[in-house]
Design an enzyme around this catalytic site. Structure first.
Site, PDB file in Angstrom:
ATOM      1  CE  LYS A   1      -7.922  -1.670   1.633  1.00  0.00           C
ATOM      2  NZ  LYS A   1      -8.399  -1.171   0.331  1.00  0.00           N
TER       3      LYS A   1
ATOM      4  CG  ASP B   1     -10.270   3.995   4.365  1.00  0.00           C
ATOM      5  OD1 ASP B   1     -10.605   4.980   3.690  1.00  0.00           O
ATOM      6  OD2 ASP B   1     -10.656   2.842   4.127  1.00  0.00           O
TER       7      ASP B   1
ATOM      8  CG  ASP C   1     -11.108  -3.206   0.231  1.00  0.00           C
ATOM      9  OD1 ASP C   1     -11.133  -2.448   1.226  1.00  0.00           O
ATOM     10  OD2 ASP C   1     -10.167  -3.234  -0.589  1.00  0.00           O
TER      11      ASP C   1
ATOM     12  CD  GLU D   1     -13.897  -0.116   4.051  1.00  0.00           C
ATOM     13  OE1 GLU D   1     -13.715  -0.892   3.095  1.00  0.00           O
ATOM     14  OE2 GLU D   1     -13.308   0.973   4.158  1.00  0.00           O
TER      15      GLU D   1
ATOM     16  NE  ARG E   1     -19.107   1.455  -1.741  1.00  0.00           N
ATOM     17  CZ  ARG E   1     -18.693   1.295  -3.002  1.00  0.00           C
ATOM     18  NH1 ARG E   1     -19.507   0.767  -3.906  1.00  0.00           N
ATOM     19  NH2 ARG E   1     -17.491   1.672  -3.364  1.00  0.00           N
TER      20      ARG E   1
HETATM   21 ZN   LIG Z   1     -12.031  -0.727   1.902  1.00  0.00          ZN
END
Ligand SMILES: [Zn+2]
Length: 510
Positions: A271, A282, A342, A344, A346
């Protein structure tokens, strides 16, 4: 520190001086709706000299009432069609904030009802809003040794209602702690440890998977996300398994996968341009599911079994980091090409869901869920609202519709998104070398159907796709994307909301 303490008050005289309460907060759709003559008299006298009374939250000097403080907090435009029960939550928070500033530590919360059906849970929603208002960040509590801001909040409810609200708020408190805390204090091992402490003596079964060989064998996609984090012992991944089994014959079973990415650098698709800030949040899905399990452990509803798997992993970057283009075989045996490191969440969820799928296959009336701060797209599409994307089996059983109705009533509204055949086109691996590809290589927020199509991936990669309507064992599955609703206020460091704990709890106990 535990959550705030709701106390059931059975005596209407509690509003008066000498009752032990030190303020009366009245949340009301209008001054006319207040059932207590003493309060409405004070309010109407007050309104003659201060036009704000009845229009905005105000404190009145009230000799004779508990603590000498009367706070009237009116709803804003409750009659408007567009308004919902969150009008009560807003008013309760404003009233409570004034009580706190005024020095109250034991307020009595009086909630005047409104006849509209959409306000049926006005009291519970108002009470829970107080919990949201009073939560303080774990780092701050620990650093300063803070005590709860209120000793208790009195409610004119039965003992049983207070018990339910306390259990929900205790679960939400745990969820906020887990979601809102910075990435070292709440690393994957520390998250797991926090859960172990929270569930000690709860009657719930808890197991923590931490062995690298076991993780790589049983959770290969999750372990790929965590591959570079293995080099740092305090950052290594964990899977937390929780199981609640109610008394009596089990009539319904629920299975939850929670995304707990304790920090998301984006991985090798790092990112950039400031996009990493706030990425310790997250883990809101795993946090909300853990909180839900806490609430269940306190209330012990009969006849249901609830199984949860929380995938706790840091999406680090380093020489071992997994990269885009790799093909990794999921726990369900599906060969997944990594489309972007990114995307990740799932990957983490797919392995958890695969384990839950095996358990659900011989369970009674099973419903599966994934709960995750999954996509920027859901924020783009719905702002601060939760999205539910369900498979055909869940849609057939109206799981999303029921969840939507209960969420609406309890102040956690959500949007229903429809999974479409185009969503499966997006996970076709162009080279055909892999069975599917995990994502496109652009931010989800600029990808059409960016929050819907991940559900297609989750169904395929977890093996749940084999449990469709025409299969021998149909399984209802709903993916819940809370990227927009897991926190409120500041987009990076706002207060965690524990959403969708309240909606899920009421769905389970309907
Ligand atoms: Zn991510």
């Amino acid at each position: 520190m535990t959550a705030i303490n709701f106390v059931d008050v059975n005596d209407n005289d509690a509003i008066f001086e000498g009752s032990g309460w030190d303020a009366v907060i009245v949340v009301t759709p209008s001054l006319d709706a207040i059932a207590f003559d003493e309060i409405s008299l004070l309010a109407s006298h007050g309104a003659n000299i201060d036009a704000r009374i009845g229009r905005s939250a105000t404190l009145l000097f009230a000799p004779g009432l508990a603590g000498g403080r009367l706070i009237i907090s009116p709803l804003l435009n409750p009659q408007d069609d567009i308004q919902d029960v969150r009008a009560y939550a807003d008013a309760a928070r404003k009233g409570l904030a004034i009580a706190k500033e005024a020095g109250a530590i034991k307020p009595l919360l009086v909630v005047a009802p409104h006849s509209a059906e959409k306000y049926q849970q006005s009291l519970a929603v108002s009470a829970l809003a107080c919990g949201q208002e009073l939560w303080q960040a774990l780092e701050r509590r620990e650093a300063l040794g803070l005590k709860p801001q209120m000793q208790a909040i009195g409610l004119l409810v039965s003992d049983q209602q207070a018990q339910v609200l306390n259990a929900i708020e205790t679960g939400r408190h745990l969820a906020r702690d887990l979601c809102g805390t910075e990435p070292e204090r709440m690393s994957a091992p520390m998250f797991a440890q926090y859960c172990q402490q929270a569930f000690a003596d709860s009657g719930l079964a808890i197991e923590v998977v931490e062995d690298r060989d076991v993780l790589e064998r049983d959770y290969p996609l999750l372990s790929a996300v965590g591959r570079s984090s293995f080099a740092v012992p305090r950052h290594q991944p964990r899977v937390v398994k929780l199981e609640y089994c109610g008394e009596g014959e089990i009539e319904r079973s629920y299975f939850f996968a929670g995304k707990g990415v304790v920090y998301d650098t984006g991985g090798a698709d790092i990112k950039v341009a400031g996009g990493m800030a706030g990425m310790s949040r997250d883990k809101g899905g795993a946090a909300a599911v853990a909180g839900l399990m806490k609430t269940l452990s306190l209330l012990k509803p009969k006849g249901i079994r609830v199984v949860a798997e929380l995938g706790l992993v840091r999406n680090s970057i380093g020489s071992e980091a997994f990269v885009t283009d790799e093909i990794i075989t999921s726990h369900a045996g599906v060969r997944v090409r990594i489309g972007n490191t990114d995307a990740e969440g799932r990957l983490v969820l797919a392995d958890l869901l695969s384990h839950l799928r095996l358990k659900a296959a011989d369970a009674v009336n099973a419903q599966l869920f994934s709960v995750a701060t999954l996509t920027g797209h859901v924020v783009r599409a719905y702002g601060g609202y939760t999205a539910v994307v369900e498979n055909a089996v869940a849609r057939d059983q109206q799981v999303g519709e029921r969840l939507q109705a209960v969420g609406e009533a309890w102040g956690e509204p959500l949007e229903l998104s429809r999974l479409r055949r185009e969503d499966y086109q997006k996970i076709v691996d162009p080279s055909a070398a892999a069975d599917i590809i995990s994502s496109n290589n652009a931010p989800s927020s600029v990808t059409a159907r960016g929050h819907q199509y991940p559900a297609a991936f989750l169904l395929q990669a977890s093996g749940l796709q084999q449990h469709g309507l025409s299969s021998a064992k149909p399984l209802a599955y709903s993916h819940v994307d809370i990227a927009g609703s897991a926190t409120e206020g500041d987009p990076l460091y706002g207060k965690p909301t524990a959403t969708p704990l309240v909606a899920l709890f009421n769905h389970l106990c309907q």
